[in-house]
Motif scaffolding. Structure first.
Motif, short mmCIF file in Angstrom:
data_model
loop_
_atom_site.label_atom_id
_atom_site.label_comp_id
_atom_site.label_asym_id
_atom_site.label_seq_id
_atom_site.Cartn_x
_atom_site.Cartn_y
_atom_site.Cartn_z
N HIS A 1 -3.20 0.54 -3.71
CA HIS A 1 -3.07 -0.84 -3.26
C HIS A 1 -2.05 -1.55 -4.16
CE1 HIS A 1 -4.05 -4.83 -1.86
NE2 HIS A 1 -4.56 -5.20 -3.03
N ASP B 1 -3.76 4.78 -0.66
CA ASP B 1 -3.64 4.29 -2.03
C ASP B 1 -2.24 4.61 -2.54
OD1 ASP B 1 -6.27 3.40 -2.12
OD2 ASP B 1 -7.00 5.38 -2.74
N HIS C 1 -1.91 3.63 6.00
CA HIS C 1 -2.49 2.95 4.84
C HIS C 1 -3.08 3.96 3.89
CE1 HIS C 1 -3.00 -1.16 7.03
NE2 HIS C 1 -1.85 -1.08 6.38
N HIS D 1 0.83 -1.20 0.00
CA HIS D 1 0.00 0.00 0.00
C HIS D 1 0.87 1.25 0.00
CE1 HIS D 1 1.00 0.30 4.33
NE2 HIS D 1 0.87 -1.03 4.31
#
Length: 260
Positions: free
Chosen positions: A186, A184, A182, A175
């Motif tokens: 992914h 974007d 966390h 990620h």
């Protein structure tokens, strides 16, 4: 959200990354047969707070967990591969232990994981899995160059894991990371080259190949957090945070060799 960090923010990420790596290095050196997972969590808390940093886990409450997590590190034993909730368990000889740690310092996070065998009775299949995740991580890092795409990283990781004979789960993977743990994009642990977000300098990624010996299916413990292999087989997990630079990927979570 995808963050592109400034050079000064990447410099802060180097400090955070070294801290995460040195905490993991120290924990591995302290962990022996008979060590309790709750002691590992306590040691982690002490080192994070001493460094003036913050845990990314204590208040972490995503949709897939029964939050907040409430602990400072993820501890997975044998068939537990992700989000292992520390509990009252003393490690036995031959246990395969995964430690996954994310820390925030000076506004920038870093995330890393290591797997290793406790004691002397190392199961050959466990050692092979650990080595496969480490090779896959190296391949993913090598593919992380400016102008490449997320799919190139995923393909590099998945090619190594598949060649080693392991099923690959794509529910959880790498990620983006930056001001939060966390983000974007992914980064699945397998994929098609040439697809996805284009890498550019200033992007930070946490790459984390993980495998289960004979299944790609996960089950969740009654604790609402710990993810285990559906068959009870052994698991392994390796992770680094990297920064995309003009010349390639810089690994931020390498230990300095200093015990904390």
């Amino acid at each position: 959200m995808i963050e592109i960090l400034s050079p000064s923010e990447v410099a802060k990420a180097r400090v955070t990354g070294a801290l995460v790596a040195d905490i993991l290095y120290t924990l591995k050196s302290r962990t022996t047969v008979g060590t309790n997972l709750l002691d590992i969590d306590r040691w982690t808390k002490e080192m994070i707070l001493k460094a003036g940093a913050e845990s990314c886990y204590v208040d972490y409450a995503p949709s897939f967990g029964r939050g907040p997590f409430g602990h400072y590190i993820c501890t997975g034993v044998n068939d537990a591969v992700l989000h292992g909730l520390p509990h009252d368990y003393q490690l036995a000889d031959g246990d395969l232990l995964t430690l996954d740690l994310a820390v925030l310092k000076d506004g920038v996070a870093a995330d890393s994981a290591i797997s290793f065998v406790v004691g002397e009775s190392a199961p050959p299949s466990g050692v092979a899995m650990i080595e496969a995740t480490e090779r896959a991580l190296s391949a993913g890092i090598a593919a992380a160059v400016p102008g490449a795409r997320i799919g190139d990283i995923s393909h590099a990781i998945g090619s190594v894991l598949g060649a080693a004979g392991y099923p690959v789960n794509v529910e959880f993977g790498g990620h983006g990371i930056g001001s939060t743990m966390h983000q974007d994009p992914h980064v699945p642990n397998t994929g098609r080259p040439g697809r996805g977000y284009e890498l550019r300098p200033g992007l930070l990624l946490a790459l984390e190949p993980w495998v289960m010996e004979d299944t790609a299916k996960l089950v969740t413990d009654a604790d609402g957090w710990t993810l285990r292999s559906a068959t009870g087989c052994l698991t392994a997990h390796s992770e680094h945070t990297i920064a995309i630079t003009d010349s390639g990927a810089e690994i931020l979570t390498l230990p300095t060799g200093t015990l904390l």
